[in-house]
Design a protein around this motif. Structure first.
Motif, PDB file in Angstrom:
ATOM      1  N   SER A  41       0.832  -1.208   0.000  1.00  0.00           N
ATOM      2  CA  SER A  41       0.000   0.000   0.000  1.00  0.00           C
ATOM      3  C   SER A  41       0.863   1.253   0.000  1.00  0.00           C
ATOM      4  CB  SER A  41      -0.933   0.005   1.219  1.00  0.00           C
ATOM      5  OG  SER A  41      -1.835  -1.070   1.174  1.00  0.00           O
ATOM      6  N   CYS A  42       1.957   1.211   0.767  1.00  0.00           N
ATOM      7  CA  CYS A  42       2.862   2.362   0.814  1.00  0.00           C
ATOM      8  C   CYS A  42       3.483   2.609  -0.555  1.00  0.00           C
ATOM      9  CB  CYS A  42       3.953   2.124   1.861  1.00  0.00           C
ATOM     10  SG  CYS A  42       5.180   3.459   1.958  1.00  0.00           S
ATOM     11  N   MET A  43       3.924   1.545  -1.255  1.00  0.00           N
ATOM     12  CA  MET A  43       4.551   1.714  -2.564  1.00  0.00           C
ATOM     13  C   MET A  43       3.550   2.235  -3.593  1.00  0.00           C
ATOM     14  SD  MET A  43       7.323  -1.382  -3.067  1.00  0.00           S
ATOM     15  CE  MET A  43       6.131  -2.708  -2.947  1.00  0.00           C
ATOM     16  N   ILE A  44       2.317   1.760  -3.517  1.00  0.00           N
ATOM     17  CA  ILE A  44       1.296   2.245  -4.451  1.00  0.00           C
ATOM     18  C   ILE A  44       1.049   3.733  -4.225  1.00  0.00           C
ATOM     19  CG2 ILE A  44      -1.161   2.119  -5.021  1.00  0.00           C
ATOM     20  CD1 ILE A  44      -1.012  -0.897  -4.599  1.00  0.00           C
ATOM     21  N   GLN A  45       0.884   4.134  -2.961  1.00  0.00           N
ATOM     22  CA  GLN A  45       0.606   5.535  -2.665  1.00  0.00           C
ATOM     23  C   GLN A  45       1.796   6.423  -3.016  1.00  0.00           C
ATOM     24  OE1 GLN A  45      -2.460   6.763  -1.478  1.00  0.00           O
ATOM     25  NE2 GLN A  45      -1.477   8.665  -2.130  1.00  0.00           N
ATOM     26  N   SER A  46       3.000   5.963  -2.682  1.00  0.00           N
ATOM     27  CA  SER A  46       4.196   6.743  -2.984  1.00  0.00           C
ATOM     28  C   SER A  46       4.377   6.903  -4.486  1.00  0.00           C
ATOM     29  CB  SER A  46       5.425   6.063  -2.373  1.00  0.00           C
ATOM     30  OG  SER A  46       6.608   6.764  -2.683  1.00  0.00           O
ATOM     31  N   GLY A  47       4.183   5.795  -5.225  1.00  0.00           N
ATOM     32  CA  GLY A  47       4.318   5.860  -6.679  1.00  0.00           C
ATOM     33  C   GLY A  47       3.261   6.732  -7.319  1.00  0.00           C
ATOM     34  N   GLN A  48       2.030   6.619  -6.823  1.00  0.00           N
ATOM     35  CA  GLN A  48       0.943   7.426  -7.379  1.00  0.00           C
ATOM     36  C   GLN A  48       1.210   8.918  -7.194  1.00  0.00           C
ATOM     37  OE1 GLN A  48      -1.941   5.804  -8.933  1.00  0.00           O
ATOM     38  NE2 GLN A  48      -1.841   7.851  -9.793  1.00  0.00           N
ATOM     39  N   ASN A  49       1.700   9.286  -6.006  1.00  0.00           N
ATOM     40  CA  ASN A  49       2.000  10.692  -5.733  1.00  0.00           C
ATOM     41  C   ASN A  49       3.147  11.212  -6.587  1.00  0.00           C
ATOM     42  OD1 ASN A  49      -0.017  10.741  -3.781  1.00  0.00           O
ATOM     43  ND2 ASN A  49       1.389  10.358  -2.089  1.00  0.00           N
ATOM     44  N   ALA A  50       4.044  10.303  -7.019  1.00  0.00           N
ATOM     45  CA  ALA A  50       5.240  10.725  -7.760  1.00  0.00           C
ATOM     46  C   ALA A  50       5.006  10.866  -9.254  1.00  0.00           C
ATOM     47  CB  ALA A  50       6.372   9.728  -7.518  1.00  0.00           C
ATOM     48  N   ILE A  51       3.930  10.265  -9.776  1.00  0.00           N
ATOM     49  CA  ILE A  51       3.748  10.209 -11.225  1.00  0.00           C
ATOM     50  C   ILE A  51       3.696  11.591 -11.861  1.00  0.00           C
ATOM     51  CG2 ILE A  51       2.052   9.640 -13.020  1.00  0.00           C
ATOM     52  CD1 ILE A  51       1.527   7.030 -11.544  1.00  0.00           C
ATOM     53  N   SER A  52       2.950  12.515 -11.257  1.00  0.00           N
ATOM     54  CA  SER A  52       2.813  13.845 -11.864  1.00  0.00           C
ATOM     55  C   SER A  52       4.155  14.560 -11.945  1.00  0.00           C
ATOM     56  CB  SER A  52       1.807  14.690 -11.080  1.00  0.00           C
ATOM     57  OG  SER A  52       2.236  14.866  -9.741  1.00  0.00           O
ATOM     58  N   SER A  53       5.024  14.356 -10.960  1.00  0.00           N
ATOM     59  CA  SER A  53       6.354  14.973 -10.991  1.00  0.00           C
ATOM     60  C   SER A  53       7.253  14.286 -12.002  1.00  0.00           C
ATOM     61  CB  SER A  53       7.000  14.918  -9.595  1.00  0.00           C
ATOM     62  OG  SER A  53       6.270  15.686  -8.659  1.00  0.00           O
ATOM     63  N   LEU A  54       7.194  12.960 -12.063  1.00  0.00           N
ATOM     64  CA  LEU A  54       8.047  12.221 -12.994  1.00  0.00           C
ATOM     65  C   LEU A  54       7.723  12.561 -14.442  1.00  0.00           C
ATOM     66  CD1 LEU A  54       8.109   8.713 -11.286  1.00  0.00           C
ATOM     67  CD2 LEU A  54      10.063  10.236 -11.602  1.00  0.00           C
ATOM     68  N   ARG A  55       6.437  12.706 -14.777  1.00  0.00           N
ATOM     69  CA  ARG A  55       6.075  12.964 -16.175  1.00  0.00           C
ATOM     70  C   ARG A  55       6.529  14.353 -16.618  1.00  0.00           C
ATOM     71  NH1 ARG A  55       1.362  15.601 -17.427  1.00  0.00           N
ATOM     72  NH2 ARG A  55       1.171  14.359 -19.327  1.00  0.00           N
ATOM     73  N   LYS A  56       6.769  15.248 -15.677  1.00  0.00           N
ATOM     74  CA  LYS A  56       7.281  16.577 -16.010  1.00  0.00           C
ATOM     75  C   LYS A  56       8.799  16.576 -16.185  1.00  0.00           C
ATOM     76  CE  LYS A  56       3.563  18.918 -13.501  1.00  0.00           C
ATOM     77  NZ  LYS A  56       3.226  19.745 -12.311  1.00  0.00           N
ATOM     78  N   GLY A  57       9.428  15.468 -15.773  1.00  0.00           N
ATOM     79  CA  GLY A  57      10.871  15.353 -15.906  1.00  0.00           C
ATOM     80  C   GLY A  57      11.609  15.844 -14.672  1.00  0.00           C
ATOM     81  N   ASP A  58      12.832  15.387 -14.502  1.00  0.00           N
ATOM     82  CA  ASP A  58      13.665  15.796 -13.372  1.00  0.00           C
ATOM     83  C   ASP A  58      15.119  15.751 -13.838  1.00  0.00           C
ATOM     84  OD1 ASP A  58      15.144  16.035 -10.995  1.00  0.00           O
ATOM     85  OD2 ASP A  58      13.548  15.098  -9.819  1.00  0.00           O
ATOM     86  N   GLN A  59      15.700  16.919 -14.035  1.00  0.00           N
ATOM     87  CA  GLN A  59      17.065  16.996 -14.553  1.00  0.00           C
ATOM     88  C   GLN A  59      18.081  16.391 -13.590  1.00  0.00           C
ATOM     89  OE1 GLN A  59      17.966  21.039 -15.638  1.00  0.00           O
ATOM     90  NE2 GLN A  59      16.500  21.077 -17.326  1.00  0.00           N
ATOM     91  N   TYR A  61      17.894  13.737 -11.985  1.00  0.00           N
ATOM     92  CA  TYR A  61      17.937  12.294 -12.175  1.00  0.00           C
ATOM     93  C   TYR A  61      17.944  11.919 -13.654  1.00  0.00           C
ATOM     94  CZ  TYR A  61      16.929  12.404  -7.220  1.00  0.00           C
ATOM     95  OH  TYR A  61      17.001  12.660  -5.881  1.00  0.00           O
ATOM     96  N   LYS A  62      18.197  12.915 -14.495  1.00  0.00           N
ATOM     97  CA  LYS A  62      18.291  12.717 -15.945  1.00  0.00           C
ATOM     98  C   LYS A  62      17.017  12.085 -16.510  1.00  0.00           C
ATOM     99  CE  LYS A  62      22.497  14.330 -16.030  1.00  0.00           C
ATOM    100  NZ  LYS A  62      22.553  14.819 -14.654  1.00  0.00           N
ATOM    101  N   ILE A  63      15.871  12.465 -15.966  1.00  0.00           N
ATOM    102  CA  ILE A  63      14.586  11.966 -16.443  1.00  0.00           C
ATOM    103  C   ILE A  63      13.928  13.073 -17.261  1.00  0.00           C
ATOM    104  CG2 ILE A  63      12.291  11.171 -15.773  1.00  0.00           C
ATOM    105  CD1 ILE A  63      13.553  10.023 -13.237  1.00  0.00           C
ATOM    106  N   PRO A  64      13.682  12.859 -18.544  1.00  0.00           N
ATOM    107  CA  PRO A  64      13.106  13.909 -19.392  1.00  0.00           C
ATOM    108  C   PRO A  64      11.600  14.018 -19.223  1.00  0.00           C
ATOM    109  CG  PRO A  64      13.430  11.947 -20.685  1.00  0.00           C
ATOM    110  CD  PRO A  64      13.965  11.626 -19.319  1.00  0.00           C
ATOM    111  N   SER A  65      11.068  15.129 -19.636  1.00  0.00           N
ATOM    112  CA  SER A  65       9.623  15.330 -19.616  1.00  0.00           C
ATOM    113  C   SER A  65       8.951  14.516 -20.718  1.00  0.00           C
ATOM    114  CB  SER A  65       9.310  16.816 -19.813  1.00  0.00           C
ATOM    115  OG  SER A  65       7.921  17.020 -20.008  1.00  0.00           O
ATOM    116  N   VAL A  66       7.769  14.006 -20.408  1.00  0.00           N
ATOM    117  CA  VAL A  66       6.947  13.361 -21.442  1.00  0.00           C
ATOM    118  C   VAL A  66       5.657  14.162 -21.644  1.00  0.00           C
ATOM    119  CG1 VAL A  66       7.870  11.063 -21.082  1.00  0.00           C
ATOM    120  CG2 VAL A  66       5.894  11.800 -19.741  1.00  0.00           C
ATOM    121  N   ASP A  67       5.722  15.454 -21.351  1.00  0.00           N
ATOM    122  CA  ASP A  67       4.552  16.321 -21.442  1.00  0.00           C
ATOM    123  C   ASP A  67       4.854  17.511 -22.355  1.00  0.00           C
ATOM    124  OD1 ASP A  67       2.091  17.478 -20.957  1.00  0.00           O
ATOM    125  OD2 ASP A  67       2.724  18.426 -19.079  1.00  0.00           O
ATOM    126  N   PRO A  68       4.789  17.329 -23.692  1.00  0.00           N
ATOM    127  CA  PRO A  68       4.417  16.104 -24.408  1.00  0.00           C
ATOM    128  C   PRO A  68       5.634  15.203 -24.646  1.00  0.00           C
ATOM    129  CG  PRO A  68       4.719  17.849 -25.982  1.00  0.00           C
ATOM    130  CD  PRO A  68       4.963  18.461 -24.617  1.00  0.00           C
TER     131      PRO A  68
END
Length: 249
Positions: A41-59, A61-68
């Protein structure tokens, strides 16, 4: 000939993550305790809360935006009777309202699995070249197109291995697999049959009425795309954050 998909976009953007290390978990990811009886349950909630930030990208952690999400090429070749090329693709709504249905992490076996569901789906603008048959009808054309994919049910699994870095042990993805089903796939192709309006309208209707058959042709390419995308997200975190910082005791 097996379907061929070009997803250089995914790998060229994530290639630099391998040089980044020694970071803590990003602030938008809440760490979970391995001893927590409600770990899932903790991993589901933590992951769900993180999705909106991850899709915007995070330099960091070298994660690019997918919006779009911009994809240079998806190409499917299965001989002279089936050739589809989608290029200059701009996809919107990637993971915008996705829900984590289930997640599991077997630390001893190093197996991570994830079940995602996206109700709203994805919209895309693209350029196409196509020569194929659907329901026995030859289809040819090139030009602009729009796509709408809805109700995407996604299943992902990764086998993890441990690698050593200067700051400690890190997870790395050894191999992964991905599968998905969609509730509906709709296309509109401009300039079918060199702009014959009557044939073009009839063919677009045929494609959308038989979208499952058309989807089965595209499925290998789409699976490679999503699998590469999720791999990239995880590699961005795993390469940056040591194993002992991913979870609380």
């Amino acid at each position: 000939m097996l379907p061929k998909v070009d997803i250089k976009f995914i790998f060229c953007l994530f290639i630099t993550i391998l040089t980044c290390c020694g970071l803590n978990l990003p602030s938008y990811i809440k760490p979970c305790s391995l001893s927590d009886p409600n770990l899932k349950s903790c991993m589901i909630q933590s992951g769900q809360n993180a999705i909106s930030s991850l899709r915007k990208g995070d330099q960091n952690y070298k994660i690019p935006s997918v919006d779009p999400l911009k994809i240079p090429l998806i190409e499917i070749n299965m001989g002279e009777d089936l050739s589809i090329k989608f290029s200059k693709i701009t996809a919107y709504n990637f993971f915008e309202v996705v829900k984590i249905q289930d997640v599991d992490f077997d630390l001893e076996k190093g197996i991570f699995s994830l079940h995602l569901y996206d109700e709203s789906g994805i919209l895309a603008d693209l350029t196409y070249e196509m020569k194929m048959k659907l329901m026995g009808l030859p289809i040819t054309g090139n030009g602009e197109a729009k796509a709408n994919v809805s109700k995407i049910d996604m299943f992902y699994e990764a086998a993890l291995k441990t690698i050593q870095k200067d700051d400690g042990d890190h997870f790395n993805i050894d191999k992964s697999k991905f599968n998905a089903t969609v509730g509906q796939l709709q296309f509109h192709f401009d300039n079918l049959f060199n702009g014959d309006q009557r044939l073009g309208d009839a063919t677009n209707k045929l494609i959308n009425e038989n979208w499952r058959e058309f989807s089965s042709i595209l499925q290998p390419a789409v699976i490679d795309l999503f699998q590469g995308l999720i791999n990239g997200y995880l590699k961005g975190i795993f390469a940056s954050v040591p194993k002992n910082s991913l979870f609380l005791p």
